[in-house]
Design a protein around this motif. Structure first.
Motif, PDB file in Angstrom:
ATOM      1  N   THR A 217      28.175  50.043  39.589  1.00  0.00           N
ATOM      2  CA  THR A 217      29.068  51.105  39.143  1.00  0.00           C
ATOM      3  C   THR A 217      30.339  50.517  38.547  1.00  0.00           C
ATOM      4  OG1 THR A 217      28.224  52.342  41.026  1.00  0.00           O
ATOM      5  CG2 THR A 217      30.043  53.313  39.842  1.00  0.00           C
ATOM      6  N   ALA A 218      30.873  49.502  39.208  1.00  0.00           N
ATOM      7  CA  ALA A 218      32.056  48.834  38.661  1.00  0.00           C
ATOM      8  C   ALA A 218      31.730  48.277  37.272  1.00  0.00           C
ATOM      9  CB  ALA A 218      32.508  47.714  39.599  1.00  0.00           C
ATOM     10  N   PHE A 219      30.543  47.698  37.147  1.00  0.00           N
ATOM     11  CA  PHE A 219      30.118  47.107  35.874  1.00  0.00           C
ATOM     12  C   PHE A 219      30.053  48.165  34.773  1.00  0.00           C
ATOM     13  CE2 PHE A 219      26.495  45.926  33.086  1.00  0.00           C
ATOM     14  CZ  PHE A 219      27.009  44.766  32.550  1.00  0.00           C
ATOM     15  N   LEU A 220      29.434  49.305  35.091  1.00  0.00           N
ATOM     16  CA  LEU A 220      29.318  50.381  34.104  1.00  0.00           C
ATOM     17  C   LEU A 220      30.669  50.769  33.542  1.00  0.00           C
ATOM     18  CD1 LEU A 220      26.794  52.979  35.518  1.00  0.00           C
ATOM     19  CD2 LEU A 220      26.621  51.651  33.429  1.00  0.00           C
ATOM     20  N   HIS A 221      31.687  50.731  34.395  1.00  0.00           N
ATOM     21  CA  HIS A 221      33.010  51.119  33.924  1.00  0.00           C
ATOM     22  C   HIS A 221      33.674  49.995  33.145  1.00  0.00           C
ATOM     23  CE1 HIS A 221      32.466  54.263  37.013  1.00  0.00           C
ATOM     24  NE2 HIS A 221      33.165  54.976  36.168  1.00  0.00           N
ATOM     25  N   SER A 222      33.581  48.785  33.679  1.00  0.00           N
ATOM     26  CA  SER A 222      34.366  47.737  33.033  1.00  0.00           C
ATOM     27  C   SER A 222      33.755  47.280  31.712  1.00  0.00           C
ATOM     28  CB  SER A 222      34.572  46.549  33.983  1.00  0.00           C
ATOM     29  OG  SER A 222      33.390  45.822  34.100  1.00  0.00           O
ATOM     30  N   VAL A 223      32.443  47.479  31.523  1.00  0.00           N
ATOM     31  CA  VAL A 223      31.899  47.092  30.213  1.00  0.00           C
ATOM     32  C   VAL A 223      32.503  47.938  29.099  1.00  0.00           C
ATOM     33  CG1 VAL A 223      29.693  46.147  30.939  1.00  0.00           C
ATOM     34  CG2 VAL A 223      29.876  48.588  30.465  1.00  0.00           C
ATOM     35  N   MET A 224      32.932  49.132  29.431  1.00  0.00           N
ATOM     36  CA  MET A 224      33.537  49.970  28.395  1.00  0.00           C
ATOM     37  C   MET A 224      34.804  49.319  27.855  1.00  0.00           C
ATOM     38  SD  MET A 224      33.117  53.858  29.638  1.00  0.00           S
ATOM     39  CE  MET A 224      32.197  54.083  31.105  1.00  0.00           C
ATOM     40  N   ILE A 225      35.499  48.612  28.754  1.00  0.00           N
ATOM     41  CA  ILE A 225      36.723  47.953  28.293  1.00  0.00           C
ATOM     42  C   ILE A 225      36.364  46.830  27.319  1.00  0.00           C
ATOM     43  CG2 ILE A 225      38.822  46.790  29.006  1.00  0.00           C
ATOM     44  CD1 ILE A 225      38.499  48.017  31.704  1.00  0.00           C
ATOM     45  N   GLN A 226      35.288  46.127  27.644  1.00  0.00           N
ATOM     46  CA  GLN A 226      34.902  45.049  26.741  1.00  0.00           C
ATOM     47  C   GLN A 226      34.453  45.613  25.394  1.00  0.00           C
ATOM     48  OE1 GLN A 226      32.328  42.032  28.343  1.00  0.00           O
ATOM     49  NE2 GLN A 226      31.941  41.132  26.336  1.00  0.00           N
ATOM     50  N   GLU A 227      33.705  46.718  25.432  1.00  0.00           N
ATOM     51  CA  GLU A 227      33.248  47.305  24.179  1.00  0.00           C
ATOM     52  C   GLU A 227      34.409  47.799  23.341  1.00  0.00           C
ATOM     53  OE1 GLU A 227      29.996  50.141  24.305  1.00  0.00           O
ATOM     54  OE2 GLU A 227      29.386  49.267  26.210  1.00  0.00           O
ATOM     55  N   LYS A 228      35.383  48.430  24.015  1.00  0.00           N
ATOM     56  CA  LYS A 228      36.481  49.035  23.278  1.00  0.00           C
ATOM     57  C   LYS A 228      37.533  48.025  22.878  1.00  0.00           C
ATOM     58  CE  LYS A 228      37.016  53.253  22.698  1.00  0.00           C
ATOM     59  NZ  LYS A 228      36.707  53.868  21.407  1.00  0.00           N
ATOM     60  N   ARG A 229      37.832  47.119  23.798  1.00  0.00           N
ATOM     61  CA  ARG A 229      39.001  46.285  23.590  1.00  0.00           C
ATOM     62  C   ARG A 229      38.701  44.793  23.590  1.00  0.00           C
ATOM     63  NH1 ARG A 229      43.693  48.306  22.367  1.00  0.00           N
ATOM     64  NH2 ARG A 229      44.806  47.009  23.862  1.00  0.00           N
ATOM     65  N   GLY A 230      37.464  44.426  23.833  1.00  0.00           N
ATOM     66  CA  GLY A 230      37.126  43.003  23.815  1.00  0.00           C
ATOM     67  C   GLY A 230      37.733  42.213  24.954  1.00  0.00           C
ATOM     68  N   MET A 231      38.112  42.907  26.007  1.00  0.00           N
ATOM     69  CA  MET A 231      38.705  42.206  27.137  1.00  0.00           C
ATOM     70  C   MET A 231      37.713  42.108  28.293  1.00  0.00           C
ATOM     71  SD  MET A 231      42.578  43.638  27.128  1.00  0.00           S
ATOM     72  CE  MET A 231      42.172  45.246  27.658  1.00  0.00           C
ATOM     73  N   LEU A 232      38.111  41.390  29.331  1.00  0.00           N
ATOM     74  CA  LEU A 232      37.363  41.335  30.594  1.00  0.00           C
ATOM     75  C   LEU A 232      35.968  40.749  30.480  1.00  0.00           C
ATOM     76  CD1 LEU A 232      38.079  44.747  32.253  1.00  0.00           C
ATOM     77  CD2 LEU A 232      39.260  42.602  32.542  1.00  0.00           C
ATOM     78  N   LYS A 233      35.778  39.855  29.528  1.00  0.00           N
ATOM     79  CA  LYS A 233      34.430  39.286  29.395  1.00  0.00           C
ATOM     80  C   LYS A 233      34.004  38.535  30.649  1.00  0.00           C
ATOM     81  CE  LYS A 233      34.516  38.793  24.441  1.00  0.00           C
ATOM     82  NZ  LYS A 233      34.537  37.833  23.345  1.00  0.00           N
ATOM     83  N   HIS A 234      34.954  37.808  31.213  1.00  0.00           N
ATOM     84  CA  HIS A 234      34.631  37.060  32.436  1.00  0.00           C
ATOM     85  C   HIS A 234      34.192  38.008  33.532  1.00  0.00           C
ATOM     86  CE1 HIS A 234      37.823  34.338  30.675  1.00  0.00           C
ATOM     87  NE2 HIS A 234      36.699  33.663  30.592  1.00  0.00           N
TER      88      HIS A 234
END
Lengths: 161, 193, 706
Positions: C285-302
C-alpha cells in the motif's frame, strides 16, 4: 471500575488503556467474570489462542481454575501471577515488562522516531534548493475559485488524453 | 523530467559505508535469528546420549522424596531415573498411568530406580484427582513455568525419558507405553548396562 | 500411473524453468537475442505444463485415488465434489503446486505483452520470475522435501509398514491393495476448512502474493539494467493494483471466515500468520502511493525500490513463516522439511536485492525538489512513514518471541493488546491523512489552499461528532473505557468521508456547470476520464466504511456467557433472547449436530429465530457455528460453547453484540469497485498495438493524470 493505566513509552502514541472488571458479586463469580480474566490470558498449550475462546478440555479446566480462585477471593493480578508461575510468561498476552522484554516496547517507537527524523531531514534538504526553482514550478493553486479548480481538473484530463 | 537523462545536477552519491554496515548487520542478524528459530522448530526432543542438566521439581503436597518436598536431578545420582511427563487433560496419559505405577511399585524396593512424574501445564485440583484416581505414589510435581518440559523440548504428553546412573539420557518413549512389561524391559536394559 | 505422469510433468516443468533462467543469462551476456527469446518461450511453456499437472491432481482428487498420499490426507469419500477439488490447496504439497501454477500464469501473461520498447528488461524479468518459479516447483519435485503431491503409498512386503514415496521402494506393493481399494477412505479435510470463505481465501492471498512478484521482477530488471526512470513503474502499475486487490480480498475473506467459523466473535486475532500476510499489504500500500510521486515528480526512486523489494521479501518471508513451523500459530501448516530450503532462498533473494540496490544507489537520484511541507509528496511521505511504522510494530511483534527465546530461553506471547495499542494511533493518523492528502497539490500547497478545501467538510464533521457524543450520552450503556478513543476514531473517519465526498461533489458540480450536463453524468464522466484519482477516492471511502465497522466491533463489542435452561429468557444489549428448543441428531455425513433454537425479541417484537450449532465430526473434531442476526446497526452473534458441559435442558451460550461490523464487509465490496475503477485498462499507449503506438509521439512520459 479500576483502571490500570500502564505508563509506558507507548503513551507517546496515546495508549489505549484497558480496564479490569470489578467482580464484587454476591453469589460467586459468573462466567463473564471468568472470561474477563481469561480474555487476557493465553492457553498454555495451544498455539496463540486466548483462554476465553479456546475450545479444548484443558482450557475448560483453566477457566474452572480461574473461577475457583475468584471464588476464593483472589484478585485479577494474583490470578495472573499464579498463571505465570505455573505455566510461564507465555500465558500473558503481552511480555511482562522486565529485563530484555522491554525491547518489545521500546524498539518500535524508537524506530518510528528515527524514521520521522530521517523523513523530516529529507524533506528539509529536498526543500532547500526550492527557493531557486519556485518560479519554475509555479502552481495553479493560489486563490482558486470553482472555475479555476475546474480548469485545473480539465487541464489534467486533457493531458491524459 | 524526461525518461532518458537522469539529472546530472546533483553529485552522484552512493550509500555511505556506515549505512551499508548497518544494513548488512541488520540483515544478517535477522537471518541468524530466523535460522535459530528454524533450528528450534526442526530439532526434536533432547537426544539419547545427551547429558541431562540439573533441574529441580517442587512436589505436590503429600509427596516426598527422602523427606524433602523439592527434589533435584542431582539427588538421584547413581540411580536410573524415569521421568514421565503427563497432564490430567491428556487422555493417552491415562492409558499408561496404572502401568507406570505398577512398575514403580515392583522396582521401589530395589532402590536403584526412581520414578518422577512431571505434570505439564495442568491445574492442581484436576492433577490431584488424576493422581488419586490412579493411586500414584512416586514423586510427582507440577512443571512450574514449563521449565523442565522446555529443557527436554517435549513435543507433547505423555513422553517418558530414561536417564542412566551417570545422568545420560538412554531412552525416550513418545506416547504411552502399551504394557508394564515394556517399561520393565527398558529399565532392566539400563540397569544391566 | 496417473500419479507418476503428474510427477513426470512436474519434473519437466522444473527443468524448463531452470533452463529458462540459464538461457536468459546466456542470451543476455552473450548478446544473443535468440536465447532470450528461447528463455521467454520456456517460461511460457511452464504454464501449460503446470496446468496439466494440476488437472492430473484434480482428477486424482475427484476420483478418490487414496493411493496418492496427498489425496488421502485432504479428502474423504463423504466430501462433496467441489470440496474435494478445492482441497487442492488444503494441504502443503498441493498448495505449493497451486502457488507455482498461479506464478506461471502471471509470468506467462506478463511475457505476452509487447516488449519492443523494453527489450533490455526482458531477460531479467524472465530470470526473476523463473527463479521464483523453479524454487517453488523444486519444493514439489525434490523427493527430499517430501512435498510431492503425487507421492504414493507403498506397503512394505517385509514388515507391512505403509509409507508415502515418490518412487516405489524395493520389496513393496501399492497401498491400498486391490481388495481394499473399494472401502479404503481418506483422512478428510479439517472441517474448519470446509467453508466457502476458506475455499476462496487462500487463492486470493496467493494471487496477491504471486502477482507482486511481477512488479518486483521489473524493479530488479530496472536496477540491473540501470534504466532507472519510472518506466518499470508505469509498466507494472496495473499489476501492482491487481496484486494489491487480491491481497486485500484475501485478508478480508480470511477475516470473514474467522468471524463465521472460528466462533470467537471476532475477525482478526493478531496471530503471527495473519500478520505475516498483512505485512506485505502494508508495504504494498505504501508502494502504491509513493510510486505516484515518482511518476509525477521523479522523486523517491530509492524509496520505491526499497518498498517493492521489501514487499517481495515479506511475501517470501511470510510464506516461510507459515510453512516452516518457525512460529507457533493456529494457521501453521504441519511441520515440514521445506524450512531450510526456504531459508536459503530468503537469504539469497535478500542479499541479492540489497546488493543490487546499493550498487545502483547513485543512479537513482531525484529529478525534482520538494517545494512545500504541505505538498502532496510530503503528505504521501508521511503516509509512508505511518505504514512503515505499523510494519515495524507488526514485524517486531512477530519476531520478538524468537529473540526472547534465543536470549533468555523464555517463551513469550505478543498478543492483541500490544498490537492494538501500538498501531491504533497510526491507523487513526492514516485515516486523517487519507482525507487531507488528496486535497494538497503536487509540488506546492499552503495552509491557505488546504484550508479552503477543508473548512466545509470540517464543520460537518464536527457537527456529526457532536451528534455522536450526544447520542452516546443519551444511551449511556454504550459508553465504555474505549469511548474517548472511539470519539477520536469517529472524528477521523467522518472527516475523511466528508472531505472525499465533498471532492466528488465539487468536481462533478464544476464540470456539470461548465459542460451544462446533469450532475450525475458529470460525476460518471469525471470518474471515467480520471479513473486513477476517482478510483483512489472510492477506495478511500471504502476504507472509511471498513474503519467504521472496525471501530464498532473493537470498541463497542459486548459479550456475555450464560447457561440457559430451556424456555429461559435473558436481556442482553437491548435484545431479549429466549432459549426455545434444542435438537441433537446425526446428519447425513455422519456428524453429530447439536442445534439450539433461540427466539430473538426487541421491545417485545419477535425479530427472528437464530440457530447456533455445535457439530461434532466423526473424527471428534468439533465445529462451532454461530447463529447471527446481522444488520447495518449491529450483529447479534450467539454460539454454543463448551458443549461437553451442557445438556438439552441447560445449555451454555456465549452471546456477542457486535455493533456496526457489517460496515466492514460492506466496505470491502466498495473496495473492489474502487480498485477496479483505478485499474481499468484505458486507451493509454501501453495497451495499443505497436503499430499504432509507433505513430504517436512519446508524449506520455509526463502525462499520466494523478
Amino acid at each position: 471500575m479500576k483502571r490500570i493505566l500502564t505508563i509506558t513509552i507507548f503513551t507517546l502514541f496515546l495508549a489505549l488503556a484497558f480496564a479490569s472488571v470489578a467482580f464484587a458479586q454476591q453469589s460467586g463469580p459468573t462466567d463473564d467474570d471468568v472470561n474477563a480474566i481469561a480474555k487476557q490470558l493465553f492457553c498454555p498449550v495451544c498455539e496463540n489462542t486466548p483462554l476465553d475462546v479456546c475450545p479444548t478440555q484443558a482450557c475448560a479446566q483453566w477457566r474452572a481454575l480461574i473461577k475457583e480462585k475468584l471464588a476464593a477471593g483472589w484478585s485479577e493480578q494474583q490470578i495472573k501471577d499464579y498463571f505465570v508461575t505455573q505455566y510461564g510468561a507465555r500465558v500473558l498476552s503481552e511480555p511482562p515488562r522486565t529485563g530484555l522484554n522491554w525491547l518489545v516496547y521500546i524498539v518500535p517507537p524508537v524506530v518510528f522516531i528515527i524514521g520521522a527524523v530521517i523523513l523530516y531531514r529529507g524533506l528539509v534538504s529536498m526543500r532547500k534548493p526550492a527557493a531557486m526553482t519556485v518560479a519554475e514550478s509555479a502552481p495553479a493553486t493560489k486563490n482558486e475559485s470553482a472555475e479555476d479548480y475546474m480548469k485545473r481538473v480539465e487541464e489534467e484530463l486533457k493531458k491524459r488524453n | 523530467m524526461t525518461q532518458t537523462n537522469p539529472t546530472p545536477a546533483s553529485p552522484r552519491r552512493g550509500v555511505p559505508a556506515w549505512v551499508q554496515v548497518i544494513v548488512w548487520a541488520i540483515l544478517f542478524g535477522l537471518l541468524a535469528l530466523v535460522a535459530f528459530g528454524l533450528r528450534n522448530a526442526q530439532q526434536g526432543t533432547v537426544q539419547v546420549g545427551d547429558t541431562i542438566p540439573g533441574f529441580s521439581l517442587t512436589l505436590f503436597d503429600g509427596y516426598q522424596y527422602q523427606d524433602k518436598s523439592t527434589v533435584s536431578l542431582a539427588d538421584f545420582k547413581g540411580k536410573v531415573v524415569v521421568i514421565n511427563f503427563w497432564a490430567s487433560w491428556c487422555k493417552p496419559c491415562e492409558e499408561e498411568a496404572a502401568e507406570l505405577e505398577a512398575v514403580w511399585r515392583a522396582n521401589q524396593a530395589n532402590g536403584n530406580v526412581i520414578f518422577l512424574g512431571v505434570d505439564y501445564t495442568d491445574t492442581e485440583p484436576e492433577a490431584r484427582g488424576y493422581l488419586t484416581k490412579f493411586d500414584i505414589s512416586y514423586p510427582n510435581g507440577p512443571d512450574l513455568g514449563t521449565r523442565i518440559s522446555q529443557m527436554f523440548r517435549i513435543k507433547g504428553v505423555p513422553e517418558t525419558y530414561f536417564i542412566d546412573e551417570n545422568g545420560v539420557l538412554k531412552y525416550i518413549q513418545i506416547g504411552p507405553f502399551a504394557s508394564s512389561a515394556e517399561i520393565q524391559r527398558v529399565i532392566d536394559q539400563l540397569l544391566n548396562d | 500411473m496417473l500419479a507418476d505422469f503428474g510427477y513426470g510433468i512436474l519434473v519437466v516443468a522444473f527443468l524448463t524453468s531452470v533452463y529458462s533462467v540459464g538461457a536468459a543469462f546466456y542470451g543476455h551476456f552473450e548478446k544473443k537475442q535468440k536465447w532470450v527469446e528461447s528463455a521467454r518461450l520456456a517460461m511460457q511453456l511452464t504454464f501449460p505444463l503446470l496446468s496439466l499437472a494440476a488437472l492430473d491432481l484434480l482428477y486424482l482428487l475427484a476420483t478418490n485415488d487414496f493411493n496418492v498420499s496427498f489425496v488421502y490426507e485432504v479428502t474423504s469419500r463423504d466430501m462433496p465434489l467441489y470440496l474435494r477439488l478445492t482441497a487442492w490447496w488444503g494441504g502443503q504439497a498441493g498448495s505449493l503446486l497451486f502457488w507455482s501454477w498461479l506464478m506461471s500464469a502471471f509470468a506467462t501473461a506478463v511475457t505476452l505483452r509487447n516488449w519492443d520498447r523494453d527489450r533490455e528488461f526482458l531477460p531479467w524479468v524472465v530470470i526473476v520470475s523463473s527463479v521464483t518459479m523453479a524454487f517453488f516447483i523444486g519444493l514439489n519435485v525434490m523427493p527430499f522435501f517430501e512435498e510431492n503431491p503425487f507421492a504414493r503409498f507403498w506397503a512394505s512386503t517385509l514388515d507391512g509398514s505403509v509409507n508415502a514415496y515418490t518412487f516405489q521402494p524395493a520389496n513393496s506393493v501399492a497401498f491400498p491393495t486391490p481388495d481394499m481399494v473399494a472401502t479404503f477412505d481418506g483422512n478428510g479435510l479439517n472441517p474448519l476448512l470446509r467453508h466457502p470463505g476458506m475455499i476462496i481465501h487462500p487463492p486470493m492471498l496467493y494471487l496477491g502474493f504471486v502477482s507482486f512478484v511481477i512488479p518486483f521482477a521489473f524493479a530488479i530488471a530496472a536496477l540491473v539494467t540501470g534504466r532507472t526512470d519510472d518506466r518499470w513503474i508505469r509498466i507494472t502499475r496495473r499489476w501492482t493494483l491487481i496484486a494489491w486487490l487480491f491481497l486485500s480480498l484475501g485478508l478480508v475473506l480470511g477475516g470473514r471466515w474467522a468471524y463465521d467459523v472460528l466462533g470467537w466473535g471476532g475477525y482478526w486475532g493478531w496471530d503471527p500468520v495473519e500478520i505475516a500476510a498483512f505485512m506485505p499489504w502494508l508495504t504494498g500500500t505504501a508502494f502504491l502511493h509513493s510510486v505516484m510521486i515518482q511518476e509525477k515528480r521523479g522523486m523517491l526512486k530509492h524509496w520505491n525500490m526499497i518498498l517493492i523489494i521489501l514487499t517481495y521479501a515479506l511475501i517470501i518471508f511470510g510464506t516461510f513463516l507459515t510453512r516452516s513451523g518457525v512460529l507457533s500459530s493456529v494457521h501453521a501448516f504441519a511441520q515440514s522439511n521445506i524450512g531450510p530450503a526456504f531459508f536459503g532462498f530468503i537469504g539469497i533473494t535478500f542479499v541479492t536485492s540489497i546488493s543490487l540496490l546499493i550498487w545502483r544507489w547513485a543512479d537513482l537520484s531525484s529529478e525534482a525538489q520538494m517545494d512545500s511541507m504541505l505538498s502532496r509528496e510530503a503528505l504521501f511521505l508521511l503516509n509512508n512513514l505511518l505504514f512503515i511504522g505499523i510494519l515495524v510494530v507488526c514485524f517486531w511483534g512477530v519476531i520478538f518471541p524468537l529473540i526472547s527465546e534465543l536470549f533468555t530461553g523464555q517463551k513469550v506471547t505478543v498478543g492483541p493488546p500490544f498490537y492494538e495499542r501500538a498501531t491504533g494511533p497510526l491507523f487513526a493518523g492514516l485515516v486523517i491523512l487519507m482525507g487531507i492528502a488528496p486535497l494538497s497539490a503536487w509540488g506546492h500547497s499552503t495552509i491557505k489552499t488546504l484550508g479552503r478545501a477543508l473548512w466545509k467538510p470540517l464543520i460537518v464533521t464536527i457537527l456529526v461528532t457532536i451528534a455522536f457524543v450526544a447520542f452516546a450520552f443519551t444511551n449511556r450503556e454504550v459508553i465504555n473505557d474505549y469511548f474517548p478513543y472511539a470519539i477520536i476514531g469517529f472524528f477521523a473517519v467522518a472527516m475523511t468521508a466528508f472531505i472525499t465526498l465533498y471532492e466528488f461533489w465539487r468536481a462533478a458540480r464544476a464540470r456539470s456547470r461548465a459542460q451544462k450536463e446533469n450532475f450525475f453524468i458529470s460525476l460518471w464522466r469525471l470518474a471515467g476520464r480520471n479513473r486513477r484519482r476517482y478510483g483512489g477516492y472510492t477506495i478511500h471511502l471504502a476504507v472509511v466504511l471498513m474503519a467504521i465497522g472496525i471501530i464498532g466491533i473493537e470498541m463497542f463489542q459486548t459479550e456475555t456467557q450464560v447457561s440457559m435452561s430451556r424456555g429461559q429468557k435473558i436481556e442482553f444489549s437491548g435484545y431479549t433472547i429466549e432459549f426455545k428448543d434444542f435438537y441433537s441428531f446425526k446428519y447425513e455425513d455422519n456428524r453429530w449436530v447439536n442445534r439450539a433454537e433461540m427466539n430473538i425479541y426487541r421491545d417485545g417484537q419477535f425479530l427472528t429465530m437464530l440457530a447456533p450449532r455445535y457439530d461434532v465430526y466423526p473424527d471428534g473434531q468439533p465445529m462451532t457455528i454461530a447463529g447471527v442476526r446481522s444488520t447495518m446497526i449491529d450483529d447479534l452473534y450467539i454460539i454454543l460453547v463448551n458443549w461437553e458441559q451442557g445438556s438439552a435442558d441447560l445449555a451454555p451460550f456465549k452471546i456477542y453484540h457486535n455493533p456496526l461490523v457489517n460496515w466492514l464487509w460492506l466496505g470491502s465490496y466498495l473496495f473492489i469497485v474502487g480498485t477496479l475503477i483505478a485499474a481499468w485498462p484505458d486507451k493509454d499507449p501501453e495497451s495499443l498495438p505497436a503499430r499504432v503506438r509507433g505513430k504517436q509521439t512519446p508524449v506520455y512520459q509526463s502525462t499520466s493524470a494523478d
